[in-house]
Write an enzyme that holds these catalytic residues in place. Structure first.
Site, mmCIF file in Angstrom:
data_model
loop_
_atom_site.group_PDB
_atom_site.id
_atom_site.type_symbol
_atom_site.label_atom_id
_atom_site.label_comp_id
_atom_site.label_asym_id
_atom_site.label_seq_id
_atom_site.Cartn_x
_atom_site.Cartn_y
_atom_site.Cartn_z
ATOM 1 N N GLU A 38 0.868 -1.186 0.000
ATOM 2 C CA GLU A 38 0.000 0.000 0.000
ATOM 3 C C GLU A 38 0.910 1.243 0.000
ATOM 4 O O GLU A 38 1.946 1.255 0.678
ATOM 5 C CB GLU A 38 -0.823 -0.061 1.301
ATOM 6 C CG GLU A 38 -1.813 1.040 1.540
ATOM 7 C CD GLU A 38 -2.515 0.873 2.905
ATOM 8 O OE1 GLU A 38 -2.016 0.100 3.770
ATOM 9 O OE2 GLU A 38 -3.573 1.500 3.106
ATOM 10 N N LYS A 109 -9.767 1.489 -1.925
ATOM 11 C CA LYS A 109 -9.919 0.813 -0.625
ATOM 12 C C LYS A 109 -11.303 1.079 -0.030
ATOM 13 O O LYS A 109 -11.705 2.229 0.181
ATOM 14 C CB LYS A 109 -8.831 1.307 0.324
ATOM 15 C CG LYS A 109 -8.767 0.591 1.676
ATOM 16 C CD LYS A 109 -7.563 1.111 2.465
ATOM 17 C CE LYS A 109 -7.327 0.350 3.761
ATOM 18 N NZ LYS A 109 -6.121 0.843 4.463
ATOM 19 N N CYS A 142 -4.854 -3.532 2.640
ATOM 20 C CA CYS A 142 -4.585 -3.582 4.070
ATOM 21 C C CYS A 142 -5.814 -3.930 4.927
ATOM 22 O O CYS A 142 -6.274 -5.060 4.906
ATOM 23 C CB CYS A 142 -3.910 -2.280 4.512
ATOM 24 S SG CYS A 142 -2.881 -2.533 5.981
HETATM 25 C C1 ACM Z 1 -3.993 -0.127 7.105
HETATM 26 O O1 ACM Z 1 -5.111 -0.357 6.635
HETATM 27 N N1 ACM Z 1 -3.097 0.547 6.439
HETATM 28 C C2 ACM Z 1 -3.631 -0.631 8.432
#
Ligand code: ACM
Length: 266
Positions: A38, A109, A142
């Site tokens: 990420e 995301k 993530c």
């Molecule tokens: C995250 O979602 N970067 C912990």
């Protein structure tokens, strides 16, 4: 096919140097699909929306996506990597999928973590699966890992390999992803970063331990907690297409969907 990740410690705000690091680390790689962390090009610990905006890029015309296209073309490889996407006046925590022929798609995301909620707009396009020839891939970023629905939807849509770009700070994800793979009989590549960031009065230590896990809770590769490391595993994609557990049980067709309606109520 060969799938893997590049784990390293991105330097905050140093887009050119981080891209160059990926270029160097990917040079000897022989694989079909590689995943980067990420925000691999910017670092993670932003202190304001302005700071994130200054490091954001248009997709696919921005320099990071274009640099990934060039690496993918030269290496004849598919890449997934995370960056800040600027779309109109919105910023997204995003990951791009690149083929040897160029840009394919963006995942935004869906489940923002912690202060990401201050800087980024939550994903607005859901979960899609992309056929890259050798397999079908789904993308997560993530913190999506803690919502089993994310990986389930991707698996139900036919994903064989989950490309999971991460900047993990909690200690639970790596082991949880092994179970997620078992629940869905898929492969997953978690590409995490290493190192620490101290900015704006906050301190994050990233947990490394990037990994490739398989459909029967098999851990095919796990990197060190603090190493710059390229991990690759040879996988048989047919293992992800077999959802059978025994003669009487099947992961997908045994689901009692008529009783799962509460899952979609808020
Ligand atoms: C995250 O979602 N970067 C912990």
């Amino acid at each position: 096919m060969k799938i893997g990740f590049i784990q390293f410690n991105p330097l905050f705000g140093e887009i050119d140097r981080n891209i160059e690091k990926v270029r160097v680390l990917s040079k000897p790689v022989e694989a079909d699909l590689m995943v980067l962390p990420e925000f691999f090009n910017t670092g993670y610990l932003f202190t304001s929306k302005k700071e994130a905006e200054d490091l954001s890029e248009n997709v696919p015309n921005g320099k990071t996506t274009q640099a990934l296209c060039e690496i993918a073309r030269q290496k004849n490889i598919h890449l997934v990597g995370g960056l800040i996407e600027k779309a109109g006046d919105k910023l997204f925590n995003a990951a791009v999928l690149i083929s040897p022929h160029g840009y394919v798609a963006t995942y935004r995301k869906m489940h923002l973590f912690n202060e990401e909620n201050l800087w980024f707009h939550p994903g607005d396009q859901g979960f899609e699966v992309y056929d890259i020839g050798l397999c079908k891939v789904g993308i997560m970023i993530c913190f999506d890992w803690i919502f089993p629905e994310a990986m389930r939807i991707l698996a139900l849509k036919g994903a064989d390999v989950i490309c999971h770009s991460a900047n993990l700070v909690l200690p639970f994800c790596q082991d949880a992803m092994v179970t997620r793979c078992l629940e869905n009989h898929v492969f997953a590549i978690t590409a995490n970063r290493t190192g620490t960031e101290q900015r704006g009065g906050r301190y994050f230590r990233y947990t490394g331990r990037s990994q490739i896990s398989g459909p029967v809770a098999n851990l095919l590769y796990r990197a060190g907690a603090d190493t710059e490391e390229v991990g690759i595993a040879q996988v048989d994609i047919s293992a992800a297409r077999n959802k059978s557990i025994n003669d009487y049980n099947d992961l997908f067709s045994d689901r009692r969907v008529g009783f799962y309606g509460d899952l979609t109520k808020s």
